[in-house]
Design a protein around this motif. Sequence first.
Motif, mmCIF file in Angstrom:
data_model
loop_
_atom_site.group_PDB
_atom_site.id
_atom_site.type_symbol
_atom_site.label_atom_id
_atom_site.label_comp_id
_atom_site.label_asym_id
_atom_site.label_seq_id
_atom_site.Cartn_x
_atom_site.Cartn_y
_atom_site.Cartn_z
ATOM 1 N N GLY A 322 -14.482 29.703 18.868
ATOM 2 C CA GLY A 322 -15.757 29.290 19.430
ATOM 3 C C GLY A 322 -15.682 28.795 20.855
ATOM 4 N N ILE A 323 -14.539 29.025 21.531
ATOM 5 C CA ILE A 323 -14.403 28.605 22.922
ATOM 6 C C ILE A 323 -15.335 29.455 23.795
ATOM 7 N N LYS A 324 -16.059 28.793 24.676
ATOM 8 C CA LYS A 324 -16.969 29.489 25.587
ATOM 9 C C LYS A 324 -16.389 29.482 26.995
ATOM 10 N N PRO A 325 -16.497 30.590 27.731
ATOM 11 C CA PRO A 325 -15.975 30.632 29.107
ATOM 12 C C PRO A 325 -16.618 29.573 29.991
ATOM 13 N N GLU A 326 -15.791 28.959 30.830
ATOM 14 C CA GLU A 326 -16.294 27.920 31.741
ATOM 15 C C GLU A 326 -16.700 28.515 33.082
#
Length: 326
Positions: A322-326
Amino acid sequence: MKPHRRSFMLAGAMLAGMLLPQFAAAQAAYPNRPIKFVVPYAAGGLPDTVARIYAQRLGDKLGQSVVVDNRPGANGVVAAQALATAPKDGYTFLVTDGSMFSINPAIYKNLGYDYKRDFVPVSLAARAPLYMAVNPKVPANTLQEFIALAKARPGTLNYGSSGIGSTHHLTMEAMKAALGLQITHVPFKGTGQSVPALIGGQVEVLFSALPSLSGFVKSGQVKLLANNAAQRSSQEPNVPAIAEIIPGFDFAPIVGVLAATGTPASAIERISHEMAQIAKMPEVITTLNNAGIEPIGSSPADYGKAILGENERLAKAITASGIKPE
């Protein structure tokens, strides 16, 4: 033909005849000055350790010093720029793990470098499996028993990692996704924090490199249940690989050597060949194994395939986390 023209052509032929051997000698003399290994991390980490061990032996084989240049910062951008601005002459290489090409592009939107555009593989140098360790109070002595426990107690177990987006984190997320497990993530700032948390019981399980765990294994403070490579390691042959239960599972960090796009193929082939020979040296095998690292030597093509495979596996794990691009 006029005499002066004939003389001019004769002089030109003589000059060419004199220069060609010199040119050939210059080509054959590679390398004729020091080579640089740029490492995108501070001294002491996995890529730095691998770079220094190979650099010493490579220097001996080539007859030129190989200098390790640590360029940490900006998620690999500083090191990538050091490589990009150096002459593409076969005297500057990048030694790094796969996170620069697999994890970082999925987490950060604007990195400032592109693996496929800016780099070419030279040689896969090493692999360093991470080991799944549990606190001795956890009622599981095998990987199968741990999986059964996690399924019987969904959401009640905690796992530590070296931080969000680390291989330690993504390995567990990949395992959770493959087996349908619910285990809560507790991120720390490196194994210097996560391993003591495991010993102290703040988390029940984590993945970490063998050197940070081996002393606690001997003292009975942790139990090793599995490793995250594609097969068992000669370092701990009795510890199974997760791949024995989840086919194709492989998240062991890899370290390799890359060159800037445009580097002469002859230089790449020479370094690749020497790296493969160094990986077979008994003292290199022993030194790296003592650091929890397995030496590997490969062709540029095989290293390229390894990077692509790692990218695919980690991309799925990042999606699962669930990591979202920063």
